[in-house]
Design a protein around this motif. Sequence first.
Motif, PDB file in Angstrom:
ATOM      1  N   ALA A   1       0.815  -1.221   0.000  1.00 42.45           N
ATOM      2  CA  ALA A   1       0.000   0.000   0.000  1.00 42.45           C
ATOM      3  C   ALA A   1       0.841   1.260   0.000  1.00 42.45           C
ATOM      4  O   ALA A   1       0.464   2.272  -0.592  1.00 42.45           O
ATOM      5  CB  ALA A   1      -0.941  -0.007   1.201  1.00 42.45           C
ATOM      6  N   VAL A   2       1.958   1.243   0.686  1.00 35.74           N
ATOM      7  CA  VAL A   2       2.851   2.410   0.752  1.00 35.74           C
ATOM      8  C   VAL A   2       4.254   1.926   0.417  1.00 35.74           C
ATOM      9  O   VAL A   2       4.768   1.013   1.072  1.00 35.74           O
ATOM     10  CB  VAL A   2       2.817   3.061   2.144  1.00 35.74           C
ATOM     11  CG1 VAL A   2       3.829   4.202   2.228  1.00 35.74           C
ATOM     12  CG2 VAL A   2       1.422   3.596   2.448  1.00 35.74           C
ATOM     13  N   VAL A   3       4.873   2.520  -0.584  1.00 29.86           N
ATOM     14  CA  VAL A   3       6.139   1.986  -1.088  1.00 29.86           C
ATOM     15  C   VAL A   3       7.352   2.443  -0.284  1.00 29.86           C
ATOM     16  O   VAL A   3       8.385   1.775  -0.279  1.00 29.86           O
ATOM     17  CB  VAL A   3       6.328   2.367  -2.578  1.00 29.86           C
ATOM     18  CG1 VAL A   3       5.238   1.740  -3.414  1.00 29.86           C
ATOM     19  CG2 VAL A   3       6.341   3.880  -2.760  1.00 29.86           C
ATOM     20  N   GLU A   4       7.243   3.591   0.402  1.00 30.39           N
ATOM     21  CA  GLU A   4       8.391   4.095   1.127  1.00 30.39           C
ATOM     22  C   GLU A   4       8.677   3.258   2.368  1.00 30.39           C
ATOM     23  O   GLU A   4       7.773   2.690   2.978  1.00 30.39           O
ATOM     24  CB  GLU A   4       8.166   5.559   1.560  1.00 30.39           C
ATOM     25  CG  GLU A   4       8.133   6.550   0.407  1.00 30.39           C
ATOM     26  CD  GLU A   4       6.781   6.609  -0.266  1.00 30.39           C
ATOM     27  OE1 GLU A   4       5.859   5.901   0.207  1.00 30.39           O
ATOM     28  OE2 GLU A   4       6.648   7.337  -1.257  1.00 30.39           O
ATOM     29  N   ASP A   5       9.957   3.205   2.745  1.00 34.11           N
ATOM     30  CA  ASP A   5      10.333   2.580   4.013  1.00 34.11           C
ATOM     31  C   ASP A   5      10.078   3.577   5.128  1.00 34.11           C
ATOM     32  O   ASP A   5      10.598   4.699   5.113  1.00 34.11           O
ATOM     33  CB  ASP A   5      11.814   2.179   4.001  1.00 34.11           C
ATOM     34  CG  ASP A   5      12.083   1.003   3.076  1.00 34.11           C
ATOM     35  OD1 ASP A   5      11.188   0.150   2.956  1.00 34.11           O
ATOM     36  OD2 ASP A   5      13.172   0.955   2.479  1.00 34.11           O
TER      37      ASP A   5
ATOM     38  N   PRO B   1       9.369   3.957   9.613  1.00 31.99           N
ATOM     39  CA  PRO B   1       9.600   3.245  10.876  1.00 31.99           C
ATOM     40  C   PRO B   1       8.419   2.384  11.317  1.00 31.99           C
ATOM     41  O   PRO B   1       8.601   1.297  11.849  1.00 31.99           O
ATOM     42  CB  PRO B   1       9.860   4.392  11.868  1.00 31.99           C
ATOM     43  CG  PRO B   1      10.303   5.537  11.027  1.00 31.99           C
ATOM     44  CD  PRO B   1       9.560   5.406   9.740  1.00 31.99           C
ATOM     45  N   ASN B   2       7.193   2.882  11.125  1.00 33.58           N
ATOM     46  CA  ASN B   2       5.989   2.144  11.500  1.00 33.58           C
ATOM     47  C   ASN B   2       5.157   1.909  10.242  1.00 33.58           C
ATOM     48  O   ASN B   2       4.283   2.713   9.907  1.00 33.58           O
ATOM     49  CB  ASN B   2       5.175   2.923  12.537  1.00 33.58           C
ATOM     50  CG  ASN B   2       5.914   3.081  13.838  1.00 33.58           C
ATOM     51  OD1 ASN B   2       6.384   2.115  14.418  1.00 33.58           O
ATOM     52  ND2 ASN B   2       6.045   4.324  14.304  1.00 33.58           N
ATOM     53  N   PRO B   3       5.424   0.830   9.511  1.00 33.98           N
ATOM     54  CA  PRO B   3       4.730   0.621   8.235  1.00 33.98           C
ATOM     55  C   PRO B   3       3.236   0.435   8.421  1.00 33.98           C
ATOM     56  O   PRO B   3       2.764   0.050   9.498  1.00 33.98           O
ATOM     57  CB  PRO B   3       5.391  -0.654   7.695  1.00 33.98           C
ATOM     58  CG  PRO B   3       5.943  -1.350   8.894  1.00 33.98           C
ATOM     59  CD  PRO B   3       6.345  -0.264   9.841  1.00 33.98           C
ATOM     60  N   PRO B   4       2.455   0.704   7.371  1.00 31.99           N
ATOM     61  CA  PRO B   4       1.002   0.577   7.460  1.00 31.99           C
ATOM     62  C   PRO B   4       0.589  -0.809   7.937  1.00 31.99           C
ATOM     63  O   PRO B   4       1.178  -1.814   7.550  1.00 31.99           O
ATOM     64  CB  PRO B   4       0.540   0.823   6.021  1.00 31.99           C
ATOM     65  CG  PRO B   4       1.636   1.609   5.398  1.00 31.99           C
ATOM     66  CD  PRO B   4       2.902   1.137   6.042  1.00 31.99           C
ATOM     67  N   SER B   5      -0.443  -0.836   8.764  1.00 32.18           N
ATOM     68  CA  SER B   5      -0.922  -2.116   9.285  1.00 32.18           C
ATOM     69  C   SER B   5      -2.384  -1.993   9.656  1.00 32.18           C
ATOM     70  O   SER B   5      -2.917  -0.894   9.832  1.00 32.18           O
ATOM     71  CB  SER B   5      -0.099  -2.564  10.500  1.00 32.18           C
ATOM     72  OG  SER B   5      -0.088  -1.568  11.499  1.00 32.18           O
TER      73      SER B   5
END
Length: 356
Positions: free
Chosen positions: A169-173, A175-179
């Motif tokens: 859903a979000v390509v950037e790295d 610290p707290n990735p989408p969840s």
Amino acid sequence: MLASATPQTAPAGEESPLDVGWTGAVPSAAVAPVDDELTCHACGQGRIVDGYCDHCGTPPPNPRDHLVESPTSWVGGVCDIGRRHARNEDAMSLSAAEAPGSRAVLVVCDGVSMATDSHIASLAAAKAARAVLDQPFPKGAGTPDAWAAGAGRALTGAVARANEAVAAAVVEDVPNPPSCTFVAAVVEDDVIVAGNVGDSRVYWLPDAADEPARQLGRDDSFAQEQMAAGVPRQEAETGPHAHSITRWLGRDAPDDLTPHLTTLTATPGWLMVCSDGLWNYCSEAEALRTLLHDAAGRLEEPTPTAVAQALVDFANEQGGRDNITVALARLAGRGSSTTSEATASAAPVEGDPTDG
């Protein structure tokens, strides 16, 4: 920067804001908006020009702030921002055939507030899971048990597909990735198979007073672990870490995402799929059944969508501290071929591929 919008599935000019990712007003060359759509809802005087009011500068409401889905007369849901959050990180996706009790899919995903862009994650997960669950399940020997086994496998596959959608859903790295959490229920010929990962829930709320209301599956949460250790429900669900979840979908999800699965055969009653924005205020199944029946009794036409809206209103009246999603299916009601003599199946045994 946000990820690029999800691929369009509708013809150009007919797409929903939810199909392309909401970033403001979505212009359409094919369909001219009516005057009411151009009038600013904030001041009532200006008009929306280039995504903002030309009088007060306010953008139009985000369509995800309040969503209503009514695929058929016996299935409906409401997804609402609540009163405390700046955006709605809940998402739902519903489908149903016209004949009551014949086939329906109800999916609800709740974005994790502390993660980045979880509103994108929850919508991606809900849409990806429903795409899997909309497909016919193999019936095997043609018995309800054979269908339920196939449904259980499909739900497990839907979780995997939803997890992939969240990760992409979000390509950037960050610290707290989408969840997000995941919960879904599939109905076919009044047989229900439900599955969840996280703390969004499915409830079975039968009409008959002598048939117990129940939560289908169990939460993946610190509160659930406390209750398993003997802590009373009210204490566990109101403690400082009550809403800390132990499993979720996303790039940093745990390895085991096998959903908690439950199967039952419906008697007359209500199937509810909801986020914690509702059950925060009414958690026990019996209390929730009373709440729903009271809400339905006050409505002139207690359709699933109308009852869902009444329950969302209840949660907002209690404070609306979280986003609220309520999806309902009315089963074995008028027009259903299922008799009231059918009984709910026994409580599931953990580990069985059709039980949770």
